[in-house]
Design an enzyme around this catalytic site. Structure first.
Site, short mmCIF file in Angstrom:
data_model
loop_
_atom_site.label_atom_id
_atom_site.label_comp_id
_atom_site.label_asym_id
_atom_site.label_seq_id
_atom_site.Cartn_x
_atom_site.Cartn_y
_atom_site.Cartn_z
N HIS A 7 -9.19 -7.77 0.60
CA HIS A 7 -9.50 -6.85 1.69
C HIS A 7 -8.25 -6.15 2.20
O HIS A 7 -7.14 -6.59 1.97
CB HIS A 7 -10.23 -7.55 2.85
N GLU A 43 -13.76 -9.83 14.10
CA GLU A 43 -13.64 -9.02 12.88
C GLU A 43 -14.98 -8.76 12.21
O GLU A 43 -15.95 -9.48 12.45
CB GLU A 43 -12.67 -9.70 11.91
N GLN A 59 -11.65 -4.91 6.19
CA GLN A 59 -11.78 -5.86 7.31
C GLN A 59 -11.31 -5.15 8.58
O GLN A 59 -10.12 -4.83 8.72
CB GLN A 59 -10.91 -7.10 7.06
N HIS A 83 -2.74 -5.38 7.40
CA HIS A 83 -2.31 -6.23 6.28
C HIS A 83 -3.13 -5.95 5.03
O HIS A 83 -4.20 -5.36 5.10
CB HIS A 83 -2.39 -7.72 6.65
N GLU A 133 -1.51 -11.23 2.75
CA GLU A 133 -2.35 -12.42 2.90
C GLU A 133 -2.88 -12.82 1.53
O GLU A 133 -3.21 -11.95 0.71
CB GLU A 133 -3.51 -12.09 3.85
#
Ligand code: MC0
Length: 140
Positions: A7, A43, A59, A83, A133
């Site tokens: 994502h 989220e 996301q 991110h 991530e």
């Protein structure tokens, strides 16, 4: 190491407004919503495609308060890409490999991520300014 882009995390002030924008503009749909107190976010995951080991999503992230990672990011930089998350098959194995290469891990062990995934963050300063991530999807 990477199976897919899991994502792209996008920081926003108002989750419902941003969901509406993505749905109406791009025709994507929310498939999951969650409040993650430990990460300080509310989220929503919007499905883009299926990939190796799991799906790919947008996301959307709204902070639960100003003193959270996303709250601080919004105050400093405004709305935008927060991110990038990559799917991996073995998050603990990837952590060991990256730590061995001198990349700082922001979590000592995998934490709870969206849709019951196991996640770890890498320090943006060690990844060319990109908060990164790693995501291991739950076993089916
Ligand atoms: C901060 N920096 C970033 C950044 N956030 N650079 C790129 N992308 C970001 N998102 C930079 C700052 O500009 C600063 O650089 C330096 O990193 C230190 O930032 P800071 O503001 O002084 O420090 P903190 O306290 O905000 O810490 C930043 C850090 C933190 C990245 C360590 O936000 C963190 O631990 N993040 C990981 C957890 C997280 O983000 N959770 C929310 C998403 P300069 O050059 O100004 O010194 S949770 C999530 O997404 C879950 C639900 C999921 O995917 O399932």
């Amino acid at each position: 190491m990477f199976l897919r882009i899991d994502h792209v995390g996008i920081a926003c002030h108002n989750l419902e407004e941003k969901i509406k924008f993505y749905e109406e503009t791009f025709g994507v749909q929310v498939v999951h919503r969650e409040v993650n107190e430990a990460q300080g976010v509310r989220e929503a995951m919007l499905h883009i495609a299926d990939g190796e080991g799991g799906g790919s999503y947008i996301q959307l992230l709204e902070p639960l308060g100003p003193d959270t990672p996303v709250g601080k990011y919004l105050a400093k930089r405004g709305e935008g890409v927060h991110h990038i998350a990559y799917g991996v098959s073995d998050v603990r194995g990837a952590m060991g490999e990256l730590a061995g290469k001198g990349i700082r891990l922001l979590d000592e062990s995998p934490r709870h991520g969206s849709m019951n995934s196991s996640i770890v963050f890498l320090h943006p300063k060690d990844v060319g300014g990109v908060l990164t991530e790693l995501v291991e999807a739950p076993r089916q």
